[in-house]
Design a protein around this motif. Structure first.
Motif, PDB file in Angstrom:
ATOM      1  N   PHE A 122     -31.122 -38.926 -62.810  1.00 35.84           N
ATOM      2  CA  PHE A 122     -31.496 -38.153 -64.001  1.00 35.84           C
ATOM      3  C   PHE A 122     -30.603 -38.521 -65.184  1.00 35.84           C
ATOM      4  CE2 PHE A 122     -31.279 -34.345 -66.706  1.00 35.84           C
ATOM      5  CZ  PHE A 122     -32.637 -34.183 -66.989  1.00 35.84           C
ATOM      6  N   GLY A 126     -33.494 -40.187 -66.438  1.00 31.96           N
ATOM      7  CA  GLY A 126     -34.330 -38.997 -66.556  1.00 31.96           C
ATOM      8  C   GLY A 126     -34.832 -38.737 -67.961  1.00 31.96           C
ATOM      9  N   THR A 129     -37.562 -41.344 -68.948  1.00 29.81           N
ATOM     10  CA  THR A 129     -38.804 -41.280 -68.166  1.00 29.81           C
ATOM     11  C   THR A 129     -39.422 -39.887 -68.135  1.00 29.81           C
ATOM     12  OG1 THR A 129     -37.580 -40.858 -66.118  1.00 29.81           O
ATOM     13  CG2 THR A 129     -38.022 -43.161 -66.690  1.00 29.81           C
ATOM     14  N   ALA A 131     -38.599 -37.535 -66.300  1.00 32.90           N
ATOM     15  CA  ALA A 131     -38.643 -37.033 -64.923  1.00 32.90           C
ATOM     16  C   ALA A 131     -37.702 -35.835 -64.787  1.00 32.90           C
ATOM     17  CB  ALA A 131     -38.236 -38.129 -63.944  1.00 32.90           C
ATOM     18  N   SER A 132     -38.113 -34.849 -64.002  1.00 29.12           N
ATOM     19  CA  SER A 132     -37.290 -33.666 -63.790  1.00 29.12           C
ATOM     20  C   SER A 132     -36.170 -33.987 -62.811  1.00 29.12           C
ATOM     21  CB  SER A 132     -38.138 -32.533 -63.237  1.00 29.12           C
ATOM     22  OG  SER A 132     -38.583 -32.839 -61.927  1.00 29.12           O
ATOM     23  N   GLN A 134     -35.529 -32.570 -60.053  1.00 30.38           N
ATOM     24  CA  GLN A 134     -36.066 -32.526 -58.692  1.00 30.38           C
ATOM     25  C   GLN A 134     -36.774 -33.835 -58.327  1.00 30.38           C
ATOM     26  OE1 GLN A 134     -36.500 -30.155 -60.987  1.00 30.38           O
ATOM     27  NE2 GLN A 134     -35.284 -28.474 -60.125  1.00 30.38           N
ATOM     28  N   VAL A 135     -37.526 -34.372 -59.292  1.00 32.21           N
ATOM     29  CA  VAL A 135     -38.210 -35.647 -59.060  1.00 32.21           C
ATOM     30  C   VAL A 135     -37.191 -36.765 -58.891  1.00 32.21           C
ATOM     31  CG1 VAL A 135     -39.729 -37.388 -60.103  1.00 32.21           C
ATOM     32  CG2 VAL A 135     -40.313 -34.953 -60.263  1.00 32.21           C
ATOM     33  N   CYS A 136     -36.090 -36.692 -59.633  1.00 31.82           N
ATOM     34  CA  CYS A 136     -35.050 -37.718 -59.532  1.00 31.82           C
ATOM     35  C   CYS A 136     -34.401 -37.716 -58.148  1.00 31.82           C
ATOM     36  CB  CYS A 136     -33.990 -37.489 -60.610  1.00 31.82           C
ATOM     37  SG  CYS A 136     -34.568 -37.884 -62.284  1.00 31.82           S
ATOM     38  N   ILE A 139     -36.824 -39.650 -56.035  1.00 34.14           N
ATOM     39  CA  ILE A 139     -36.752 -41.084 -56.358  1.00 34.14           C
ATOM     40  C   ILE A 139     -35.532 -41.716 -55.696  1.00 34.14           C
ATOM     41  CG2 ILE A 139     -36.374 -42.750 -58.232  1.00 34.14           C
ATOM     42  CD1 ILE A 139     -38.008 -40.866 -60.037  1.00 34.14           C
TER      43      ILE A 139
END
Length: 415
Positions: A122, A126, A129, A131-132, A134-136, A139
């Motif tokens: 992130f 983060g 992109t 991206a949150s 949590q998504v990081c 990943i």
């Protein structure tokens, strides 16, 4: 025909040498975590020279425990998991401890590393992109977990790259700080026994690569005579890194600076800021951030590899693509879920990591070897850890001391 045999033998020797070097990187990278940066704060409580003594004592016990684990593993079945060793030698109660202690240790460490790795992704990607956090985390898990899924060899090669860059960053930080070392900050201080006792579990976990030993034995199965040397080197490298870091960090900052850091409740972040203020530059921050980020990655790879092979043995999964995929799911999905949904629970579990590590790395291997030496009378061709009964008694006592100290800390009888 003889020429072909000679070529094959040379290739095998070179492969074994390469694997031994990679194994040292895996073990050392597993032990050296980002939390190492805070060791000078522990040293400030007990005194620099007392800290050196504690480091060497822990190093001795850790090496003996690793060699005892090697002896147990080679006697039962080379490359088998702690669970297999405990079940075959210690029976039902051994099975219980061999399930609980590795799972508590591995999953709590994995959740912590996944949370830290997700924050790194992130931090670097983060914002660009969208991206949150949590998504990081997911990943980071997919990317790093892929290396564990493919093979120990892939973890070996990645660890070599990451560990080499990490050590370069560490060397650059040492070179930056060394001119500012003041010998007066390294003078002898009276030993404070309570802080010294509290420091033991912290230092012990700083050498915690033992969960990866069965994976290394399996990886070096064709070269078992050299595994003992690999395990020793896997502990020597962290010891050297810790001594150099303590020497420089403790030598740069005064006692008053450490007292202020302790009173403020800051740990590694505050220490890095204070050191950067002394050398008046942002380069040190960069070097130490690179080091700590890569230390997290190398530790995660070593721990996840140990958990992966442990669960493959525990669940009896096959070593094909489907079996490894099943093992990967049970290795990574639970810590991801708990890291995202119940981070507080794993923070509490991390407080008992030293207890789980003492059981996994010391108590169970000592009991297994103690029983095997009686039952098998130990044939001369088998590997035997040095020190005889004395090393078994020493390690067992030290493991009990780690557990006792951690319990005293948890119920606040030690601070």
């Amino acid at each position: 025909m003889n020429l072909n045999n000679q070529k094959a033998e040379v290739v095998m020797i070179e492969l074994n040498q390469s694997r031994r070097l990679g194994s040292v990187f895996i073990l050392s990278g597993t032990a050296i975590g980002a939390g190492m940066l805070a060791l000078p704060l522990v040293s400030a409580q007990v005194g620099f020279w007392a800290m050196m003594g504690l480091l060497f004592i822990n190093f001795l016990v850790v090496v003996l425990a690793a060699l005892i684990t090697l002896e147990a593993n080679l006697l039962v079945e080379p490359g088998c998991s702690l669970y297999t060793m405990a079940v075959r030698v210690l029976g039902r109660w051994g099975r219980l401890f061999a399930i609980l202690s590795p799972l508590l240790l591995f999953y709590s460490l994995m959740a912590a590393y996944l949370a830290g790795g997700g924050s790194l992704v992130f931090q670097y990607f983060g914002h660009s992109t969208m991206a949150s956090p949590q998504v990081c985390v997911i990943i980071f898990t997919v990317f790093s977990g892929a290396f564990v899924y493919f093979s120990t060899r892939s973890v070996d090669l990645l660890s070599r790259l990451l560990f080499s860059v990490m050590m370069l960053a560490f060397a650059a930080a040492l070179i930056t700080l060394f001119p500012a070392v003041d010998e007066q900050n390294l003078v002898y201080h009276p030993i404070h026994w309570e802080p010294a006792l509290v420091a033991i579990p912290v230092i012990f976990t700083s050498f915690g690569f033992h969960g990866s030993i069965p994976s290394i034995i399996l990886y070096l199965k064709s070269d078992t005579r050299r595994i003992g040397t690999v395990l020793i080197l896997g502990a020597v490298v962290p010891l050297a890194v810790y001594i150099l870091w303590l020497l420089v960090a403790t030598g740069v900052l005064s006692d008053q600076a450490f007292i202020q850091l302790s009173e403020s409740g800051e740990s590694a972040g505050g220490l890095v800021r204070e050191l950067s203020d002394v050398v008046a530059g942002n380069q040190l921050k960069l070097f130490l951030h690179v080091f700590s980020d890569l230390a997290l990655l190398t530790s995660f790879l070593g721990v996840s590899l140990g958990l992966f092979d442990y669960l493959a043995s525990l669940l009896q999964r096959k070593n094909n693509w489907f079996g490894r995929l099943q093992t990967a799911f049970v290795t990574f999905i639970p810590p991801v879920i708990f890291a995202l949904c119940y981070p507080e629970g794993f923070i509490v579990a991390l407080g008992y990591a030293s207890v789980a590590l003492a059981i996994l790395a010391i108590l169970l291997p000592v009991l297994i070897v103690g029983k095997l030496r009686i039952v098998k009378k130990h044939q001369s061709e088998n590997y035997r850890a040095p020190g005889g009964k004395f090393s078994l008694i020493l390690c067992f006592f030290f493991g009990c001391l780690v557990i006792f100290t951690q319990i005293m800390i948890s119920i606040e009888l030690l601070a």
